[in-house]
Design a protein around this motif. Structure first.
Motif, PDB file in Angstrom:
ATOM      1  N   PHE A   1     -37.245  22.679  23.356  1.00 44.29           N
ATOM      2  CA  PHE A   1     -37.286  22.968  24.792  1.00 44.29           C
ATOM      3  C   PHE A   1     -38.157  21.910  25.456  1.00 44.29           C
ATOM      4  O   PHE A   1     -39.113  21.426  24.841  1.00 44.29           O
ATOM      5  CB  PHE A   1     -37.899  24.341  25.059  1.00 44.29           C
TER       6      PHE A   1
ATOM      7  N   VAL B   1     -43.655  28.150  31.747  1.00 40.88           N
ATOM      8  CA  VAL B   1     -43.236  29.526  31.466  1.00 40.88           C
ATOM      9  C   VAL B   1     -44.394  30.295  30.826  1.00 40.88           C
ATOM     10  O   VAL B   1     -44.701  31.432  31.215  1.00 40.88           O
ATOM     11  CB  VAL B   1     -41.995  29.532  30.527  1.00 40.88           C
TER      12      VAL B   1
ATOM     13  N   PHE C   1     -46.142  33.655  32.529  1.00 42.47           N
ATOM     14  CA  PHE C   1     -46.134  34.999  31.947  1.00 42.47           C
ATOM     15  C   PHE C   1     -47.493  35.403  31.377  1.00 42.47           C
ATOM     16  O   PHE C   1     -47.827  36.587  31.339  1.00 42.47           O
ATOM     17  CB  PHE C   1     -45.031  35.135  30.897  1.00 42.47           C
TER      18      PHE C   1
ATOM     19  N   CYS D   1     -39.854  38.284  23.547  1.00 46.00           N
ATOM     20  CA  CYS D   1     -39.849  39.763  23.597  1.00 46.00           C
ATOM     21  C   CYS D   1     -40.551  40.321  24.822  1.00 46.00           C
ATOM     22  O   CYS D   1     -40.373  41.491  25.155  1.00 46.00           O
ATOM     23  CB  CYS D   1     -40.484  40.328  22.334  1.00 46.00           C
ATOM     24  N   GLY D   2     -41.372  39.502  25.517  1.00 43.43           N
ATOM     25  CA  GLY D   2     -42.092  40.011  26.681  1.00 43.43           C
ATOM     26  C   GLY D   2     -42.930  41.223  26.320  1.00 43.43           C
ATOM     27  O   GLY D   2     -43.621  41.233  25.298  1.00 43.43           O
TER      28      GLY D   2
ATOM     29  N   GLN E   1     -39.762  45.875  25.494  1.00 38.21           N
ATOM     30  CA  GLN E   1     -38.809  46.973  25.715  1.00 38.21           C
ATOM     31  C   GLN E   1     -37.635  46.920  24.733  1.00 38.21           C
ATOM     32  O   GLN E   1     -37.257  47.914  24.141  1.00 38.21           O
ATOM     33  CB  GLN E   1     -38.288  46.927  27.151  1.00 38.21           C
TER      34      GLN E   1
ATOM     35  N   ASP F   1     -43.032  35.866  21.276  1.00 37.56           N
ATOM     36  CA  ASP F   1     -43.118  35.426  22.674  1.00 37.56           C
ATOM     37  C   ASP F   1     -44.181  34.348  22.788  1.00 37.56           C
ATOM     38  O   ASP F   1     -45.184  34.362  22.081  1.00 37.56           O
ATOM     39  CB  ASP F   1     -43.454  36.595  23.612  1.00 37.56           C
ATOM     40  N   ILE F   2     -43.929  33.442  23.726  1.00 37.47           N
ATOM     41  CA  ILE F   2     -44.826  32.321  23.925  1.00 37.47           C
ATOM     42  C   ILE F   2     -46.111  32.779  24.660  1.00 37.47           C
ATOM     43  O   ILE F   2     -47.115  32.066  24.653  1.00 37.47           O
ATOM     44  CB  ILE F   2     -44.087  31.205  24.719  1.00 37.47           C
ATOM     45  N   SER F   3     -46.075  33.959  25.267  1.00 31.97           N
ATOM     46  CA  SER F   3     -47.250  34.489  25.965  1.00 31.97           C
ATOM     47  C   SER F   3     -48.017  35.455  25.063  1.00 31.97           C
ATOM     48  O   SER F   3     -47.588  36.597  24.855  1.00 31.97           O
ATOM     49  CB  SER F   3     -46.817  35.224  27.248  1.00 31.97           C
TER      50      SER F   3
ATOM     51  N   LEU G   1     -48.624  38.938  26.584  1.00 31.46           N
ATOM     52  CA  LEU G   1     -47.486  39.874  26.623  1.00 31.46           C
ATOM     53  C   LEU G   1     -47.196  40.422  25.231  1.00 31.46           C
ATOM     54  O   LEU G   1     -46.817  41.578  25.075  1.00 31.46           O
ATOM     55  CB  LEU G   1     -46.241  39.201  27.209  1.00 31.46           C
TER      56      LEU G   1
ATOM     57  N   MET H   1     -39.914  30.769  20.076  1.00 32.37           N
ATOM     58  CA  MET H   1     -38.798  31.477  19.443  1.00 32.37           C
ATOM     59  C   MET H   1     -38.010  30.602  18.460  1.00 32.37           C
ATOM     60  O   MET H   1     -37.290  31.112  17.609  1.00 32.37           O
ATOM     61  CB  MET H   1     -37.851  32.019  20.511  1.00 32.37           C
TER      62      MET H   1
ATOM     63  N   ASP I   1     -33.153  37.493  29.049  1.00 28.51           N
ATOM     64  CA  ASP I   1     -33.830  36.839  30.181  1.00 28.51           C
ATOM     65  C   ASP I   1     -34.907  35.850  29.747  1.00 28.51           C
ATOM     66  O   ASP I   1     -35.810  35.523  30.527  1.00 28.51           O
ATOM     67  CB  ASP I   1     -34.437  37.894  31.141  1.00 28.51           C
TER      68      ASP I   1
ATOM     69  N   TYR J   1     -34.832  29.831  32.010  1.00 27.89           N
ATOM     70  CA  TYR J   1     -35.534  28.693  32.622  1.00 27.89           C
ATOM     71  C   TYR J   1     -35.115  27.349  32.035  1.00 27.89           C
ATOM     72  O   TYR J   1     -35.646  26.322  32.406  1.00 27.89           O
ATOM     73  CB  TYR J   1     -37.048  28.857  32.429  1.00 27.89           C
ATOM     74  N   TYR J   2     -34.208  27.374  31.086  1.00 27.28           N
ATOM     75  CA  TYR J   2     -33.876  26.157  30.352  1.00 27.28           C
ATOM     76  C   TYR J   2     -32.510  25.603  30.769  1.00 27.28           C
ATOM     77  O   TYR J   2     -31.619  26.340  31.172  1.00 27.28           O
ATOM     78  CB  TYR J   2     -33.927  26.433  28.849  1.00 27.28           C
TER      79      TYR J   2
HETATM   80  C1  LIG Z   1     -38.210  37.240  31.951  1.00 28.53           C
HETATM   81  S1  LIG Z   1     -39.186  37.520  30.525  1.00 28.53           S
HETATM   82  C2  LIG Z   1     -38.165  38.626  29.564  1.00 28.53           C
HETATM   83  C3  LIG Z   1     -38.926  39.354  28.480  1.00 28.53           C
HETATM   84  C4  LIG Z   1     -38.106  40.341  27.651  1.00 28.53           C
HETATM   85  N1  LIG Z   1     -37.088  39.675  26.866  1.00 28.53           N
HETATM   86  C5  LIG Z   1     -37.486  41.366  28.546  1.00 28.53           C
HETATM   87  O1  LIG Z   1     -36.289  41.278  28.830  1.00 28.53           O
HETATM   88  O2  LIG Z   1     -38.215  42.276  29.003  1.00 28.53           O
HETATM   89  C6  LIG Z   1     -39.001  35.988  29.652  1.00 28.53           C
HETATM   90  C7  LIG Z   1     -39.876  35.926  28.436  1.00 28.53           C
HETATM   91  O3  LIG Z   1     -39.457  34.834  27.617  1.00 28.53           O
HETATM   92  C8  LIG Z   1     -40.600  34.237  27.062  1.00 28.53           C
HETATM   93  N2  LIG Z   1     -40.246  32.883  26.609  1.00 28.53           N
HETATM   94  C9  LIG Z   1     -39.712  31.876  27.345  1.00 28.53           C
HETATM   95  N3  LIG Z   1     -39.523  30.780  26.589  1.00 28.53           N
HETATM   96  C10 LIG Z   1     -39.949  31.098  25.337  1.00 28.53           C
HETATM   97  C11 LIG Z   1     -39.992  30.374  24.113  1.00 28.53           C
HETATM   98  N4  LIG Z   1     -39.595  29.114  24.044  1.00 28.53           N
HETATM   99  N5  LIG Z   1     -40.456  31.010  23.018  1.00 28.53           N
HETATM  100  C12 LIG Z   1     -40.880  32.296  23.096  1.00 28.53           C
HETATM  101  N6  LIG Z   1     -40.859  33.033  24.234  1.00 28.53           N
HETATM  102  C13 LIG Z   1     -40.401  32.437  25.349  1.00 28.53           C
HETATM  103  C14 LIG Z   1     -41.604  34.306  28.194  1.00 28.53           C
HETATM  104  O4  LIG Z   1     -42.934  34.116  27.769  1.00 28.53           O
HETATM  105  C15 LIG Z   1     -41.335  35.691  28.754  1.00 28.53           C
HETATM  106  O5  LIG Z   1     -42.130  36.676  28.164  1.00 28.53           O
END
Ligand SMILES: C[S@@+](CC[C@H](N)C(=O)[O-])C[C@H]1O[C@@H](n2cnc3c(N)ncnc32)[C@H](O)[C@@H]1O
Length: 224
Positions: free
Chosen positions: A2, A10, A14, A67-68, A71, A87-89, A92, A115, A130, A134-135
């Protein structure tokens, strides 16, 4: 894999800027009418994605990619899957861990990180709700290639579609509200993603569902 700057944005969004808003949206706490439509749409999308997988996931290894607040993780574990929730955060991931019902704890391994990390292992299925929004299409195609190499079954994910409304908002910078440093959402077409996947030699996705609920507009795709 990415774009590093996008991923950092991102993570920052988050982990810091939107942390409180996101944890609230993903809880049962009251939210504004507009956010309630987003919450309802996301609930429908989660069901749409789960419907692409067997109802009984006992013994299946599933990656919840991005996974955010967890849920989807909880739903997968409740169906019997052994889940890797990444998750990258880190903040979260901590929320997801805290919210997971204790009866499901043994079925989930939580990881703060990317991921696409090969170290996460091999899977029977991958869900990314979701989290790829962003990609760019070439980044998603590369991600499908990386995940596809380690996944026996389906990769189910969502993207914002290229509807006239989303494209107009995108053009006007409305999907990129600079004030809150939100990352830019990139609308995609299923055909464009399929083309990018073919070019990358990755599993080719096809559209399998769409949810429109107020400001939540999202397409579900599946690559096998
Ligand atoms: C809009 S949230 C959705 C979270 C969850 N999947 C949901 O539907 O409730 C997007 C999530 O993707 C994670 N994310 C984005 N790019 C990522 C990556 N390269 N590796 C791991 N997590 C990533 C963000 O940190 C964020 O928590």
């Amino acid at each position: 894999m990415f774009d590093t700057a996008t991923r950092a944005r991102v993570e920052d969004y988050f982990d810091r800027t939107a942390h409180d808003v996101w944890t609230r949206l993903t809880s049962d706490a009251p939210v504004s009418r507009i956010r309630a439509t987003v919450r309802a749409g996301r609930d429908r999308m989660r069901e749409t994605m789960l419907d692409r997988l067997p109802a009984d996931l006992t013994g299946a290894r599933v990656l919840d990619a991005g996974c955010g607040a967890g849920q989807m993780t909880a739903e997968l574990a409740a169906r019997g899957a052994d889940v890797v929730a990444v998750d990258i955060s880190p903040r979260l991931v901590a929320v997801a861990e805290e919210r997971l019902p204790s009866a499901l704890r043994t079925r989930v391994r939580f990881v703060a990180g990317d991921m696409l990390d090969d170290g996460l292992g091999r899977f029977d299925a991958v869900v990314a709700m979701d989290s790829l929004i962003y990609y760019r299409d070439d980044e998603i195609a590369a991600a499908l290639g990386r995940l596809g190499d380690r996944t026996a079954g389906r990769i189910v994910f969502t993207v914002p579609p290229r509807t006239p409304m989303l494209m107009a908002m995108w053009g006007a910078g409305r999907l990129f509200p600079r004030g809150d440093r939100a990352p830019l959402m990139v609308p995609q077409s299923a055909a464009g993603l399929a083309r990018a996947a073919r070019t990358a030699g990755a599993p080719v996705p096809r559209e399998v569902g769409r949810v429109t609920s107020g400001f939540y507009i999202s397409t579900c795709l599946e690559a096998a």
